[in-house]
Structures are given as structure tokens and as C-alpha cells.
Design an enzyme around this catalytic site. Structure first.
Site, PDB file in Angstrom:
ATOM      1  N   CYS A   1       0.826  -1.212   0.000  1.00 53.42           N
ATOM      2  CA  CYS A   1       0.000   0.000   0.000  1.00 53.42           C
ATOM      3  C   CYS A   1       0.859   1.260   0.000  1.00 53.42           C
ATOM      4  O   CYS A   1       0.633   2.177  -0.788  1.00 53.42           O
ATOM      5  CB  CYS A   1      -0.928  -0.014   1.208  1.00 53.42           C
ATOM      6  SG  CYS A   1      -1.927   1.465   1.314  1.00 53.42           S
TER       7      CYS A   1
ATOM      8  N   CYS B   1      -1.549   1.734  -3.014  1.00 52.08           N
ATOM      9  CA  CYS B   1      -2.547   2.788  -2.774  1.00 52.08           C
ATOM     10  C   CYS B   1      -1.962   4.203  -2.738  1.00 52.08           C
ATOM     11  O   CYS B   1      -2.492   5.113  -3.383  1.00 52.08           O
ATOM     12  CB  CYS B   1      -3.242   2.576  -1.430  1.00 52.08           C
ATOM     13  SG  CYS B   1      -3.408   0.893  -0.894  1.00 52.08           S
TER      14      CYS B   1
ATOM     15  N   LYS C   1      -0.109   5.439  -6.005  1.00 54.87           N
ATOM     16  CA  LYS C   1      -1.174   5.461  -7.034  1.00 54.87           C
ATOM     17  C   LYS C   1      -2.073   6.680  -6.862  1.00 54.87           C
ATOM     18  O   LYS C   1      -2.350   7.409  -7.814  1.00 54.87           O
ATOM     19  CB  LYS C   1      -1.992   4.156  -6.948  1.00 54.87           C
ATOM     20  CG  LYS C   1      -3.146   3.994  -7.921  1.00 54.87           C
ATOM     21  CD  LYS C   1      -4.458   4.611  -7.496  1.00 54.87           C
ATOM     22  CE  LYS C   1      -4.924   4.276  -6.116  1.00 54.87           C
ATOM     23  NZ  LYS C   1      -5.408   2.917  -5.936  1.00 54.87           N
TER      24      LYS C   1
ATOM     25  N   TYR D   1      -9.560  -3.212 -10.812  1.00 54.44           N
ATOM     26  CA  TYR D   1      -9.185  -1.995 -10.088  1.00 54.44           C
ATOM     27  C   TYR D   1      -7.939  -1.347 -10.709  1.00 54.44           C
ATOM     28  O   TYR D   1      -7.936  -0.165 -11.034  1.00 54.44           O
ATOM     29  CB  TYR D   1      -8.797  -2.341  -8.643  1.00 54.44           C
ATOM     30  CG  TYR D   1      -9.908  -2.588  -7.674  1.00 54.44           C
ATOM     31  CD1 TYR D   1     -10.240  -1.620  -6.733  1.00 54.44           C
ATOM     32  CD2 TYR D   1     -10.598  -3.788  -7.633  1.00 54.44           C
ATOM     33  CE1 TYR D   1     -11.220  -1.838  -5.782  1.00 54.44           C
ATOM     34  CE2 TYR D   1     -11.575  -4.022  -6.686  1.00 54.44           C
ATOM     35  CZ  TYR D   1     -11.884  -3.046  -5.766  1.00 54.44           C
ATOM     36  OH  TYR D   1     -12.853  -3.272  -4.835  1.00 54.44           O
TER      37      TYR D   1
ATOM     38  N   GLU E   1      -7.701   2.148 -12.954  1.00 57.80           N
ATOM     39  CA  GLU E   1      -7.060   3.296 -12.309  1.00 57.80           C
ATOM     40  C   GLU E   1      -5.884   3.818 -13.151  1.00 57.80           C
ATOM     41  O   GLU E   1      -5.778   5.020 -13.417  1.00 57.80           O
ATOM     42  CB  GLU E   1      -6.589   2.908 -10.901  1.00 57.80           C
ATOM     43  CG  GLU E   1      -7.776   2.690  -9.954  1.00 57.80           C
ATOM     44  CD  GLU E   1      -7.387   2.287  -8.549  1.00 57.80           C
ATOM     45  OE1 GLU E   1      -6.221   1.885  -8.333  1.00 57.80           O
ATOM     46  OE2 GLU E   1      -8.256   2.378  -7.655  1.00 57.80           O
TER      47      GLU E   1
ATOM     48  N   HIS F   1     -27.190  21.892   0.149  1.00 57.01           N
ATOM     49  CA  HIS F   1     -27.224  22.416  -1.208  1.00 57.01           C
ATOM     50  C   HIS F   1     -26.203  23.531  -1.390  1.00 57.01           C
ATOM     51  O   HIS F   1     -26.041  24.330  -0.482  1.00 57.01           O
ATOM     52  CB  HIS F   1     -28.637  22.926  -1.484  1.00 57.01           C
ATOM     53  CG  HIS F   1     -28.842  23.355  -2.898  1.00 57.01           C
ATOM     54  ND1 HIS F   1     -28.909  22.444  -3.937  1.00 57.01           N
ATOM     55  CD2 HIS F   1     -28.991  24.582  -3.423  1.00 57.01           C
ATOM     56  CE1 HIS F   1     -29.082  23.113  -5.059  1.00 57.01           C
ATOM     57  NE2 HIS F   1     -29.138  24.405  -4.793  1.00 57.01           N
TER      58      HIS F   1
ATOM     59  N   GLU G   1     -25.991  15.652  -2.132  1.00 56.38           N
ATOM     60  CA  GLU G   1     -27.378  15.850  -1.726  1.00 56.38           C
ATOM     61  C   GLU G   1     -28.312  14.910  -2.488  1.00 56.38           C
ATOM     62  O   GLU G   1     -29.414  14.598  -2.032  1.00 56.38           O
ATOM     63  CB  GLU G   1     -27.811  17.312  -1.897  1.00 56.38           C
ATOM     64  CG  GLU G   1     -27.920  17.782  -3.339  1.00 56.38           C
ATOM     65  CD  GLU G   1     -28.339  19.259  -3.432  1.00 56.38           C
ATOM     66  OE1 GLU G   1     -29.284  19.666  -2.750  1.00 56.38           O
ATOM     67  OE2 GLU G   1     -27.682  19.999  -4.203  1.00 56.38           O
TER      68      GLU G   1
HETATM   69  P1  NDP Z   1      -8.901  -7.396 -10.261  1.00 51.64           P
HETATM   70  O1  NDP Z   1      -9.284  -8.674  -9.635  1.00 51.64           O
HETATM   71  O2  NDP Z   1      -9.574  -6.146  -9.822  1.00 51.64           O
HETATM   72  O3  NDP Z   1      -9.076  -7.510 -11.844  1.00 51.64           O
HETATM   73  C1  NDP Z   1      -8.439  -8.530 -12.549  1.00 51.64           C
HETATM   74  C2  NDP Z   1      -8.728  -8.359 -14.028  1.00 51.64           C
HETATM   75  O4  NDP Z   1      -7.928  -9.304 -14.748  1.00 51.64           O
HETATM   76  C3  NDP Z   1     -10.159  -8.627 -14.418  1.00 51.64           C
HETATM   77  O5  NDP Z   1     -10.492  -7.766 -15.471  1.00 51.64           O
HETATM   78  C4  NDP Z   1     -10.139 -10.085 -14.867  1.00 51.64           C
HETATM   79  O6  NDP Z   1     -11.073 -10.351 -15.910  1.00 51.64           O
HETATM   80  C5  NDP Z   1      -8.757 -10.223 -15.447  1.00 51.64           C
HETATM   81  N1  NDP Z   1      -8.137 -11.545 -15.230  1.00 51.64           N
HETATM   82  C6  NDP Z   1      -8.025 -12.196 -14.057  1.00 51.64           C
HETATM   83  N2  NDP Z   1      -7.358 -13.347 -14.214  1.00 51.64           N
HETATM   84  C7  NDP Z   1      -7.033 -13.431 -15.519  1.00 51.64           C
HETATM   85  C8  NDP Z   1      -6.332 -14.392 -16.309  1.00 51.64           C
HETATM   86  N3  NDP Z   1      -5.855 -15.506 -15.767  1.00 51.64           N
HETATM   87  N4  NDP Z   1      -6.188 -14.139 -17.625  1.00 51.64           N
HETATM   88  C9  NDP Z   1      -6.675 -13.012 -18.187  1.00 51.64           C
HETATM   89  N5  NDP Z   1      -7.362 -12.075 -17.487  1.00 51.64           N
HETATM   90  C10 NDP Z   1      -7.523 -12.282 -16.174  1.00 51.64           C
HETATM   91  O7  NDP Z   1      -7.313  -7.307 -10.070  1.00 51.64           O
HETATM   92  P2  NDP Z   1      -6.299  -6.091  -9.998  1.00 51.64           P
HETATM   93  O8  NDP Z   1      -4.986  -6.648 -10.355  1.00 51.64           O
HETATM   94  O9  NDP Z   1      -6.822  -4.912 -10.729  1.00 51.64           O
HETATM   95  O10 NDP Z   1      -6.293  -5.747  -8.452  1.00 51.64           O
HETATM   96  C11 NDP Z   1      -6.006  -6.755  -7.486  1.00 51.64           C
HETATM   97  C12 NDP Z   1      -6.702  -6.455  -6.195  1.00 51.64           C
HETATM   98  O11 NDP Z   1      -6.028  -5.399  -5.518  1.00 51.64           O
HETATM   99  C13 NDP Z   1      -8.129  -5.957  -6.354  1.00 51.64           C
HETATM  100  O12 NDP Z   1      -9.041  -7.014  -6.447  1.00 51.64           O
HETATM  101  C14 NDP Z   1      -8.328  -5.149  -5.115  1.00 51.64           C
HETATM  102  O13 NDP Z   1      -8.762  -5.999  -4.076  1.00 51.64           O
HETATM  103  C15 NDP Z   1      -6.949  -4.620  -4.794  1.00 51.64           C
HETATM  104  N6  NDP Z   1      -6.836  -3.217  -5.230  1.00 51.64           N
HETATM  105  C16 NDP Z   1      -7.643  -2.295  -4.655  1.00 51.64           C
HETATM  106  C17 NDP Z   1      -7.591  -0.985  -5.039  1.00 51.64           C
HETATM  107  C18 NDP Z   1      -8.500   0.004  -4.407  1.00 51.64           C
HETATM  108  O14 NDP Z   1      -9.019  -0.272  -3.328  1.00 51.64           O
HETATM  109  N7  NDP Z   1      -8.767   1.155  -5.034  1.00 51.64           N
HETATM  110  C19 NDP Z   1      -6.659  -0.517  -6.076  1.00 51.64           C
HETATM  111  C20 NDP Z   1      -5.868  -1.570  -6.636  1.00 51.64           C
HETATM  112  C21 NDP Z   1      -5.965  -2.867  -6.215  1.00 51.64           C
HETATM  113  P3  NDP Z   1     -12.675 -10.564 -15.695  1.00 51.64           P
HETATM  114  O15 NDP Z   1     -12.978 -10.233 -14.283  1.00 51.64           O
HETATM  115  O16 NDP Z   1     -13.331  -9.639 -16.656  1.00 51.64           O
HETATM  116  O17 NDP Z   1     -12.893 -11.979 -16.032  1.00 51.64           O
END
Ligand code: NDP
Length: 447
Positions: A43, A48, A51, A177, A181, A436, A441
Site C-alpha cells: 500500500c 494505494c 497510485k 481496479y 485506475e 445544497h 445531496e
Molecule cells: P482485479 O481482480 O480487480 O481484476 C483482474 C482483471 O484481470 C479482471 O479484469 C479479470 O477479468 C482479469 N483476469 C483475471 N485473471 C485473468 C487471467 N488468468 N487471464 C486473463 N485475465 C484475467 O485485479 P487487480 O490486479 O486490478 O487488483 C487486485 C486487487 O487489488 C483488487 O481485487 C483489489 O482488491 C486490490 N486493489 C484495490 C484498489 C483500491 O481499493 N482502489 C486498487 C488496486 C488494487 P474478468 O474479471 O473480466 O474476467
């Protein structure tokens, strides 16, 4: 002489590990924390915090554009990636120092180096063995990189903060996510961004109307999307990369960013030697007290893959320390955890989506939406609409879900999360006088 070198030895000085160390030490425990990289964890060091700073930095592109309609003339505007990158890195260094101070001030011993379990009470750190009555694994997670030819030419969120220069073209694999982002950040900074994903959706699991709104706005801004696609291999070219898809098509790019989810950091921990069991997701299996299959070993945070969010790891680390060292057994309440995506515009969400609520509460569910153009966007001539959605259990009138996309949605959502967590009813939302003129709101004006 004490039976063990320490009462608690924590592996991993990230959000969960540092909190557990500090609280346990506060309860009088003799604590050590092993860290192989930098104190602070994902983080603070490569997640976090940096980012969010990039998100702030990137948003000036639109703010400066919009400023003209508010009467401002800004001449000679120019963006310098190295300045933003280095200032963010300096802030990360500062926070890293503060985390180290927290450990030092709480008399927590920092052991630098890779840690490996030797037995139920012994950990090897960089070749030296230390014993502890209790061991806590808080090693977090790392980006998943797929096993396909040329995958090593891509970077992950670990490296993206250190890019030597702003890429002219960037392809981001994944649409969760991290992908959404960084798509927002690099598009605003001036890169030509393409998001590629295996499914036909972005932000799966989020309220679909909001994810669709983000997709539409992102397309209108000029971010490219290639959905329903399968990457076959990555070819290194003289001045970039060529991505080959299974449909025979290809795209060229300067940088490929893997954002396909995060997997628990288990490598070289020696779990199998000591008998720490994994769950069906390949993460460390823990009970409600975060105890693993070995009674003296516990685990918190992303390495258990329950909810991959910093505040959750912190709560787990705190509850663990209070329970094991403070004589106050506590369990983490995982209900109504708010979450945000710092895309452009950002999303915030707490509680059930409409589909989840219908599967729990059936046809009783009532849904309220507000689809509006924020005042600032109107004057700026920016045709971007916000969308707020409340999901209400019709039988109790309780608001069981709140979802929003629009400027400052995460800031607003945190306050709404208190109401949803407290089980307030739609009538109580409606009883609240509007403030407002604000965007929030809308939350008390949905009829
Ligand atoms: P996510 O789980 O959010 O997204 C993963 C993406 O990769 C999805 O679009 C999914 O496709 C795709 N995917 C997953 N596995 C495969 C695969 N084997 N082959 C091809 N495509 C794949 O992961 P992130 O890496 O973006 O983030 C990881 C975690 O970190 C998040 O889940 C979150 O918990 C945390 N995080 C939180 C943030 C915040 O609070 N703002 C910011 C960044 C990270 P689909 O789902 O369409 O099938």
C-alpha cells in the site's frame, strides 16, 4: 532465560504486519518483524499511496482544461513525468521512514532479509534463526503474471511508478481496479492507452450500471478498449512490443502493464515443510481468529486472500494482536466494507449490488437512481454524468447497498458507508435535509 527469542515474530512489514507488531508490542509482547524489501508494504511503497498521488497529478490535465471556462488563462502548460515520479518516490521514502520509526518507537526489532519457516516456532531470516512463541505471516500478495511467451516483457504495478519516461503508448491487460485506475492516470498524462480484457466487461463484480458508465466515459475521453480478447504472446520489437492475440490480430505498444489480479506471496516461506495448509484459492487457510493449521502460526491480510484491501489487513492485524496479546479476543466484521476505484471518474461502493440484493431479498428490493450532470461539469462544458444508486430491502426499508460514480465519489461514499453499516432506512435518508448545492445531496433526494 526466556524460552523463545521473541513472543511474536511477524513475517512481512506491510499494513497488516506493522499494525499487528505495534499493537502486540503495546500489550507488552517482545516483537520482531522480518522484511525482505522495505517497511510499509504494498500500500505504502507500490500501491494505494503512490497510485493516489499519481491520480492527483494526472487530474490536473482536465482541471487545467476546465479552468478556461471559469475564466482562467493558463499559458505554457507542460507536464514533466520525472518531476511527478520523483516527488511521489520522495513521499514514499518519507512514509517508509515513518513506518520504520513506528516500529522503532514501539521497540519492535526489525530483521532485514527473506524469512523462511523452519518449524512451528523457528524462522530463518537471511541465514540466522530466531524463535518465537507465536508467528504471524503477513507477506501480502504480488501481481499475477500469466504464463505465456514473452510475458516477461510486460511490467506490473510494482514497476509502473518508476518508468524512465512517460510511454507514448500503453496497453493494460485486465479491466479490474488496477487497470481502470492506471488507464485513467496515463491517459490524462498523455499516453495513448488501450485496455484489453478476457471478458466483455470491466470491473466485474461492481454494479454493472456504474461499470458501464465508466466504460462509456472512458471511451468518450479516448481510452481504447479491446474486450473479449485472448493474448497469445508478446513479441519484443526494436522500439517496443507487439502483442499477438488468438484471433490473429496484433497491437504495438511501448509498455504492457499486467493488471490481472494479485496472488498470495508464499514463495520460499517453507509453508509445506512446517505443514501450514492452503485453501482452495491457494492462499493460507485461516480460521475466524486468523490461526493457520499450525496452532502457533497465524496469517492476516492478502496472503489469506479474504478481501484484498489495506484497511481489512490492518483490522485483521489489530484484532490478532488484541486477541493473542491483549486479553481482548476480537474478530473482524467483514460486513459492508466500502471500496473505491480511483479511476477517472472514480467509483465508490458499499453493500450489495442490485443483483446480489435480489438474490438475497427476492422481488422486495427497491432501487433508486440519480443520473445527473455535476454543476461543475456543466459550466466546464464537460459532458460527463454522475450516477448514484441506492439498493433498498423493501421489507425493512433498509438501504443495503450504495453505489456511485462521479467526482469525489470515494470521499462521499465513506460517509454513506456509515449509514449503510448502521442499517439506516431509506426513510431516514429522506428525512435528512439536503446540503445544497452539493453532489451528495442526491443521496437524500432520490424518490
Ligand atoms: P482485479 O481482480 O480487480 O481484476 C483482474 C482483471 O484481470 C479482471 O479484469 C479479470 O477479468 C482479469 N483476469 C483475471 N485473471 C485473468 C487471467 N488468468 N487471464 C486473463 N485475465 C484475467 O485485479 P487487480 O490486479 O486490478 O487488483 C487486485 C486487487 O487489488 C483488487 O481485487 C483489489 O482488491 C486490490 N486493489 C484495490 C484498489 C483500491 O481499493 N482502489 C486498487 C488496486 C488494487 P474478468 O474479471 O473480466 O474476467
Amino acid at each position: 532465560m526466556a524460552e523463545f527469542d521473541f513472543d511474536l515474530l511477524v513475517i512481512g512489514a506491510g499494513s497488516g504486519g506493522v499494525r499487528a507488531s505495534r499493537i502486540a508490542a503495546g500489550h507488552g509482547a517482545r516483537v520482531a518483524v522480518a522484511e525482505e524489501y522495505r517497511v510499509g508494504g504494498t500500500c505504502v511503497i507500490r500501491g494505494c499511496v503512490p497510485k493516489k498521488l499519481l491520480v492527483y497529478g494526472a487530474h490536473f490535465a482536465e482541471d487545467l482544461e476546465d479552468a478556461r471556462r471559469f475564466g482562467w488563462t493558463i499559458e505554457g502548460k507542460r507536464f514533466d513525468w520525472a518531476t511527478l515520479r520523483d516527488n511521489v518516490a520522495a513521499e514514499v521514502d518519507r512514509l517508509n521512514g515513518l513506518y520504520q520509526n513506528t516500529l522503532d518507537n514501539n521497540r519492535v526489532t526489525t530483521l532485514l532479509g527473506h524469512a523462511r519457516l523452519i518449524d512451528a516456532h523457528t524462522v530463518d531470516v537471511a541465514g540466522k534463526q530466531h524463535t518465537a512463541k507465536t508467528i504471524l505471516i503477513a507477506t501480502g500478495a504480488r501481481p499475477f503474471v500469466p504464463d505465456l511467451p514473452g510475458a516477461e516483457h510486460g511490467i506490473t504495478s510494482n514497476e509502473v511508478f518508476h518508468l524512465p519516461e512517460l510511454p507514448r503508448r500503453m496497453v493494460i491487460a485486465g479491466a479490474g481496479y488496477i487497470a481502470t485506475e492506471f488507464a485513467g492516470v496515463f491517459h490524462e498524462l498523455g499516453s495513448d492507452v488501450t485496455v484489453i480484457n478476457r471478458s466483455d466487461t470491466i470491473l466485474r463484480g461492481w454494479e454493472p450500471a456504474l461499470a458501464d458508465r465508466l466504460l462509456q466515459i472512458s471511451l468518450a475521453k479516448g481510452i481504447n478498449f479491446k474486450l473479449n480478447c485472448r493474448l497469445e504472446r508478446v513479441e519484443k520489437l526494436e522500439g517496443g512490443l507487439k502483442l499477438h492475440f488468438t484471433d490473429g490480430k496484433s497491437i504495438e505498444t511501448d509498455v504492457l502493464l499486467w493488471a490481472l489480479g494479485r496472488v498470495p506471496n508464499l514463495d520460499g516461506l517453507g509453508l509445506e515443510d512446517v505443514g501450514v495448509a492452503l485453501n482452495e484459492k491457494g492462499a493460507i487457510a485461516v480460521d475466524a481468529e486468523n490461526r493457520t493449521s499450525v496452532p502457533s502460526i497465524f496469517a492476516v491480510g492478502d496472503v489469506t486472500d479474504k478481501v484484498q484491501l489495506t484497511p481489512v489487513a490492518i483490522r485483521e492485524g489489530h484484532a490478532f494482536a488484541d486477541s493473542q496479546f491483549g486479553n481482548t479476543p476480537r474478530r473482524v466484521d467483514y460486513s459492508a466494507i466500502p471500496s473505491a476505484v480511483f479511476s477517472n471518474p472514480p467509483l465508490g461502493s458499499v453493500g450489495m449490488t442490485e443483483a446480489e440484493a435480489r438474490s438475497v431479498h427476492g422481488h422486495q428490493v427497491r432501487v433508486f437512481t440519480s443520473d445527473f450532470r455535476p454543476m461543475k461539469n456543466v459550466l466546464a462544458g464537460r459532458n460527463e454524468r454522475a450516477l448514484y444508486k441506492l439498493v433498498v430491502d423493501g421489507s425493512t426499508d433498509r438501504v443495503v447497498g450504495a453505489h456511485m460514480i462521479g467526482p469525489d465519489a470515494p470521499e462521499i461514499l465513506q460517509a454513506v458507508a456509515i449509514a449503510v453499516k448502521a442499517g439506516l432506512t431509506k426513510a431516514q435518508f429522506d428525512d435528512t435535509m439536503a446540503l445544497h448545492p452539493t453532489m451528495s445531496e442526491e443521496l437524500v433526494l432520490m424518490r
